[in-house]
Design a protein around this motif. Structure first.
Motif, PDB file in Angstrom:
ATOM      1  N   SER A 283     -27.256  -6.971  57.147  1.00  0.00           N
ATOM      2  CA  SER A 283     -27.795  -5.908  58.003  1.00  0.00           C
ATOM      3  C   SER A 283     -26.939  -5.678  59.238  1.00  0.00           C
ATOM      4  O   SER A 283     -26.778  -4.541  59.688  1.00  0.00           O
ATOM      5  CB  SER A 283     -29.226  -6.254  58.416  1.00  0.00           C
TER       6      SER A 283
ATOM      7  N   CYS B  85     -25.332  -2.167  60.326  1.00  0.00           N
ATOM      8  CA  CYS B  85     -25.628  -1.549  61.629  1.00  0.00           C
ATOM      9  C   CYS B  85     -24.345  -1.247  62.396  1.00  0.00           C
ATOM     10  O   CYS B  85     -24.235  -0.205  63.052  1.00  0.00           O
ATOM     11  CB  CYS B  85     -26.529  -2.465  62.453  1.00  0.00           C
TER      12      CYS B  85
ATOM     13  N   ALA C 193     -28.821  -1.074  56.160  1.00  0.00           N
ATOM     14  CA  ALA C 193     -29.198  -2.177  57.047  1.00  0.00           C
ATOM     15  C   ALA C 193     -30.667  -2.535  56.884  1.00  0.00           C
ATOM     16  O   ALA C 193     -31.042  -3.717  56.877  1.00  0.00           O
ATOM     17  CB  ALA C 193     -28.905  -1.807  58.499  1.00  0.00           C
TER      18      ALA C 193
ATOM     19  N   GLY D 126     -32.193  -5.727  60.707  1.00  0.00           N
ATOM     20  CA  GLY D 126     -32.753  -5.379  59.420  1.00  0.00           C
ATOM     21  C   GLY D 126     -34.023  -4.560  59.498  1.00  0.00           C
ATOM     22  O   GLY D 126     -34.567  -4.160  58.468  1.00  0.00           O
TER      23      GLY D 126
ATOM     24  N   GLY E  55     -32.015  -0.788  62.834  1.00  0.00           N
ATOM     25  CA  GLY E  55     -31.657   0.140  61.770  1.00  0.00           C
ATOM     26  C   GLY E  55     -32.531   1.383  61.778  1.00  0.00           C
ATOM     27  O   GLY E  55     -32.047   2.508  61.606  1.00  0.00           O
TER      28      GLY E  55
END
Length: 338
Positions: free
Chosen positions: A265, A269, A291, A304, A308
């Motif tokens: 993630s 990002c 992400a 995550g 995101g």
């Protein structure tokens, strides 16, 4: 009933020390406080609770200070506490019951550490178990009726006690400075410290912190003796440091190393922010989506979900797709409420 030594290391904790000790002092049998260089009234406050007050010359080593405090303990068990911890009345009663009923074979008692996320600590969960109560002298015991062996793993007990963490400030600046000092001295960070350094950077580090950490993590990313997880951590930090400094070549190098595998993630990002900064919102949205929905975080759970989703909202607003932006906004609101 077991006996307990409370062991603490402190420095400039005049604002919180009495609060901590008031919640635990009557539940333990001795209080050992090691001061590592206070310049406020910490030692005077500590002296109101115990005569076992010691000075320890600070060496940038928390383990050394805690080991010194533990060496002064004389009771059956040692309870390790920080000055910014508090036991509520409900958990004081749980602690009292634990003390009265703990089986002698238990060597480590874990307690839930709560309220961790309020100040952006290196921990990803607001409440999780930590070892807090330790048997001072461990007895080695043979086990198994045949092919006998000495039991090496400690006997752990997960209690229902919740310790409330109530810091006055975020200690990230202090911790990051210590990490820089350790790495500048050429120390090879253990797998655990490697993770904590990278995680603390992601959770609390600023532009300058990433710039100062870049060299260490770039070398770590090239270290064949590092694990797969450490490689991902190193690339996450190196990629963010490169993006913040405008080094596109280095940014693509370290993001590619992770994307070539399972991805994570944080890297998604980073790619989202990279393209968003260039106003390529469609491409940025793809990476923010990945992400949140297609990869897992390696360092910060916020990448995550919250970070995101915020990226998706910004991108779809910039693209004029307010309906999609609102859908992600509702998902973010539900996440923050829950």
């Amino acid at each position: 009933m077991i006996t307990i030594s409370l062991c603490m290391i402190v420095k400039n904790e005049e604002k919180v020390l009495a609060r901590c000790l008031d919640s635990i002092a009557d539940l333990v049998d001795e209080i050992i406080i090691v001061d590592t260089g206070s310049s406020d009234s910490t030692k005077e406050i500590a002296a109101r609770y115990t005569g076992l007050l010691y000075d320890f010359l600070w060496t940038d080593d928390f383990s050394a200070a805690r080991n010194y405090a533990f060496s002064k303990a004389t009771k059956e068990y040692i309870y390790s506490a920080d000055a910014d911890e508090v036991l509520s009345e409900e958990n004081r009663e749980r602690f009292r019951i634990l003390k009265e009923t703990l089986l002698p074979e238990i060597e480590i008692v874990q307690m839930k550490y709560g309220n961790q996320l309020q100040y952006g600590t290196v921990y990803n969960f607001d409440e999780e178990y930590r070892p807090k109560l330790f048997k001072r002298q461990r007895e080695f015991v043979w086990e198994e009726p045949i092919h006998e062996q000495v039991r090496l793993a400690p006997v752990l007990y997960d209690s229902d006690i919740v310790i409330t963490h109530m810091p006055q400030q975020n200690h990230a600046g202090r911790d990051l400075a210590n990490f820089r000092k350790q790495t500048a001295a050429g120390r090879r960070l253990s797998r655990r410290l490697h993770n904590l350094y990278a995680r603390e950077l992601y959770l609390s580090g600023g532009r300058e912190d990433f710039a100062q950490a870049a060299d260490f993590f770039q070398k770590s990313a090239a270290d064949v003796n590092r694990s797969k997880e450490e490689l991902v951590e190193a690339c996450c930090v190196a990629a963010k440091a490169a993006r913040l400094s405008g080094d596109v070549g280095a940014f693509l190098k370290y993001t590619s190393k992770v994307i070539a595998g399972e991805g994570c993630s944080e890297i998604c990002c980073e790619l989202g922010q990279f393209h968003e900064e260039r106003k390529d919102y469609e491409e940025a949205a793809i990476w923010y989506y990945n992400a949140v929905y297609e990869t897992a975080p390696a360092l910060s759970i916020a990448c995550g979900d919250r970070e995101g989703l915020k990226g998706l909202i910004r991108c779809y607003e910039a693209l004029g797709n307010r309906e999609q932006a609102e859908a992600y906004r509702k998902e973010l609101a539900a996440l923050e409420e829950g």
